[in-house]
Design a protein around this motif. Structure first.
Motif, PDB file in Angstrom:
ATOM      1  N   GLY A  31       0.842  -0.997   0.221  1.00 56.14           N
ATOM      2  CA  GLY A  31       0.001   0.165   0.175  1.00 56.14           C
ATOM      3  C   GLY A  31       1.026   1.734   0.071  1.00 56.14           C
ATOM      4  N   HIS A  32       0.133   2.552  -0.313  1.00 59.79           N
ATOM      5  CA  HIS A  32       1.143   3.761  -0.857  1.00 59.79           C
ATOM      6  C   HIS A  32       1.815   3.544  -1.264  1.00 59.79           C
ATOM      7  CE1 HIS A  32       0.959   7.783   0.161  1.00 59.79           C
ATOM      8  NE2 HIS A  32       1.383   7.655   1.304  1.00 59.79           N
ATOM      9  N   SER A  33       3.258   4.165  -0.644  1.00 63.40           N
ATOM     10  CA  SER A  33       4.359   3.250  -1.248  1.00 63.40           C
ATOM     11  C   SER A  33       5.152   2.665  -1.014  1.00 63.40           C
ATOM     12  CB  SER A  33       5.636   4.936  -0.922  1.00 63.40           C
ATOM     13  OG  SER A  33       4.922   6.082  -1.782  1.00 63.40           O
ATOM     14  N   THR A  38      12.990   6.944   1.305  1.00 60.87           N
ATOM     15  CA  THR A  38      13.448   7.607   0.599  1.00 60.87           C
ATOM     16  C   THR A  38      12.631   9.243   1.626  1.00 60.87           C
ATOM     17  OG1 THR A  38      11.064   8.086   0.085  1.00 60.87           O
ATOM     18  CG2 THR A  38      12.121   6.278  -1.211  1.00 60.87           C
ATOM     19  N   HIS A  39      12.035   9.327   2.149  1.00 56.41           N
ATOM     20  CA  HIS A  39      12.569  10.373   2.794  1.00 56.41           C
ATOM     21  C   HIS A  39      12.326  10.705   4.015  1.00 56.41           C
ATOM     22  CE1 HIS A  39       8.715  10.877   0.396  1.00 56.41           C
ATOM     23  NE2 HIS A  39       8.134  11.472   1.461  1.00 56.41           N
ATOM     24  N   GLY A  40      11.613  11.562   4.884  1.00 56.90           N
ATOM     25  CA  GLY A  40      11.599  11.609   5.953  1.00 56.90           C
ATOM     26  C   GLY A  40       9.699  11.697   6.716  1.00 56.90           C
ATOM     27  N   GLY A  74       6.139  10.486   7.831  1.00 61.86           N
ATOM     28  CA  GLY A  74       5.451   9.805   7.848  1.00 61.86           C
ATOM     29  C   GLY A  74       4.671   8.894   6.992  1.00 61.86           C
ATOM     30  N   ASP A  75       4.425   9.269   6.213  1.00 68.13           N
ATOM     31  CA  ASP A  75       3.465   7.849   5.480  1.00 68.13           C
ATOM     32  C   ASP A  75       4.886   7.151   4.679  1.00 68.13           C
ATOM     33  OD1 ASP A  75       3.650  10.502   3.555  1.00 68.13           O
ATOM     34  OD2 ASP A  75       2.579   9.946   2.096  1.00 68.13           O
ATOM     35  N   HIS A  76       6.474   7.396   4.840  1.00 61.67           N
ATOM     36  CA  HIS A  76       7.129   6.893   4.464  1.00 61.67           C
ATOM     37  C   HIS A  76       7.899   6.112   5.208  1.00 61.67           C
ATOM     38  CE1 HIS A  76       6.105   8.539  -0.180  1.00 61.67           C
ATOM     39  NE2 HIS A  76       5.485   9.170   0.720  1.00 61.67           N
ATOM     40  N   GLY A 114      10.447   7.098  -4.640  1.00 58.01           N
ATOM     41  CA  GLY A 114       9.645   7.920  -3.833  1.00 58.01           C
ATOM     42  C   GLY A 114       8.582   9.120  -3.490  1.00 58.01           C
ATOM     43  N   ASP A 115       8.713  10.123  -3.365  1.00 59.23           N
ATOM     44  CA  ASP A 115       7.557  11.444  -3.567  1.00 59.23           C
ATOM     45  C   ASP A 115       7.996  12.262  -4.202  1.00 59.23           C
ATOM     46  OD1 ASP A 115       5.592  10.492  -2.078  1.00 59.23           O
ATOM     47  OD2 ASP A 115       6.143  11.709  -0.790  1.00 59.23           O
ATOM     48  N   THR A 116       8.309  11.973  -5.649  1.00 60.82           N
ATOM     49  CA  THR A 116       8.946  13.695  -6.216  1.00 60.82           C
ATOM     50  C   THR A 116       7.894  14.648  -7.286  1.00 60.82           C
ATOM     51  OG1 THR A 116      11.150  13.718  -7.840  1.00 60.82           O
ATOM     52  CG2 THR A 116       9.645  11.755  -8.121  1.00 60.82           C
ATOM     53  N   LEU A 149       2.653   4.226  -7.501  1.00 59.53           N
ATOM     54  CA  LEU A 149       2.527   4.500  -6.073  1.00 59.53           C
ATOM     55  C   LEU A 149       1.952   5.698  -5.831  1.00 59.53           C
ATOM     56  CD1 LEU A 149       6.380   4.353  -5.145  1.00 59.53           C
ATOM     57  CD2 LEU A 149       4.723   2.129  -5.522  1.00 59.53           C
ATOM     58  N   HIS A 150       1.752   5.710  -4.173  1.00 55.86           N
ATOM     59  CA  HIS A 150       1.064   6.873  -3.582  1.00 55.86           C
ATOM     60  C   HIS A 150      -0.060   7.517  -4.297  1.00 55.86           C
ATOM     61  CE1 HIS A 150       2.368  10.753  -1.072  1.00 55.86           C
ATOM     62  NE2 HIS A 150       3.107   9.772  -1.018  1.00 55.86           N
ATOM     63  N   TYR A 151      -1.305   6.966  -4.646  1.00 55.69           N
ATOM     64  CA  TYR A 151      -2.455   7.398  -4.948  1.00 55.69           C
ATOM     65  C   TYR A 151      -3.387   6.657  -4.212  1.00 55.69           C
ATOM     66  CZ  TYR A 151      -2.265   2.218  -7.411  1.00 55.69           C
ATOM     67  OH  TYR A 151      -2.547   0.664  -7.385  1.00 55.69           O
TER      68      TYR A 151
HETATM   69 MN    MN Z   1       4.384  10.607   1.133  1.00 56.14          MN
END
Ligand code: MN
Ligand code: NI
Length: 225
Positions: free
Chosen positions: A7-9, A48-50, A52-54, A139-141, A188-190
């Motif tokens: 789920g998510h990423s 990938t980054h800080g 919370g959803d990751h 990640g998120d980009t 991802l991330h949808y």
């Molecule tokens: Mn995110």
């Protein structure tokens, strides 16, 4: 290779006898109720980054599995203070060998701050190389021309955000895949939260019209990739 979507990423990739887990966020995900975090395997956890959803479930999974946590320097240090035994802190452009894997931290255009407000370093994505080939988790980009540099890895697939609002949406993810030279994309991330709900059938059709394949595995399922 096998890929499990949590789920998510959050995805797990089984390659070269290792279980590489990206961006663990399950307990706070309203769509991931069927996933039991006590059963998620991990030999490496890549963050990938800080946001919370990751990373919200990274500490629990790292402590249970004794996985090596790989992220940027600031995030790795933050987890070290939480008692994670094995951490590796990279910075953009740097790579490290972890067992049979080579893990490189690559550009992402986003932001990064830990849930407690601590500075979270620069956000990134990862390229992982194993004997079975290379793959990417973005990640998120936003879409960025730097993605053209990833062509040299001859990626088997890429995991790209497609939810728009906080990251690239579908149209930019298609261009990103073209820049990277991949034809197989895991979305991802949808759909996790209202601002990133998308029409998944339209998304698949848009990828298909561009000669690309968009894979959207059901949460909790494993695919061959
Ligand atoms: Mn995110
Ligand atoms: Ni984020």
């Amino acid at each position: 290779m096998k890929l499990t979507y949590y789920g998510h990423s959050c995805v797990g990739v089984d390659t070269a006898g290792h279980d590489v887990l990206f961006d663990p966020f399950v307990l706070g995900n309203p769509l991931a109720g069927a996933v039991d975090i006590a059963r998620i395997p991990a030999t490496e956890i890549l963050i990938t980054h800080g946001h919370g959803d990751h990373m919200a479930d990274a500490e629990a999974i790292a402590k249970r599995t004794n996985a090596t946590l790989v992220s940027n320097y600031e995030i790795a240090g933050w987890f070290e203070k939480k008692g994670i035994a094995k951490t590796v802190g990279l910075n953009l452009g740097g790579a490290v060998n972890v067992g049979p894997l080579r893990v490189k931290y690559v550009t992402a255009l986003h932001s990064s701050q830990m849930p407690d407000g601590t500075y979270g370093g620069n956000p990134g994505g990862f390229v992982v190389q194993s004997e079975e080939g290379a793959f990417h988790h973005a990640g998120d980009t936003a879409l960025t021309l730097d993605m053209q540099l990833l062509k040299t890895f001859k990626l088997r697939f890429a995991c790209l955000p497609i939810g728009d609002h906080f990251t690239m949406g579908v149209d930019d993810a298609i261009i990103a895949a073209q820049y990277m030279g991949v034809t197989k994309v895991v979305g991802l991330h949808y759909n996790t939260f209202p601002p990133i709900v998308i029409d998944t059938e339209k998304a698949k059709a848009a990828f298909s019209a561009a000669g690309l394949e968009l894979l959207l595995p059901t949460i909790g399922t494993t695919i061959e990739i």
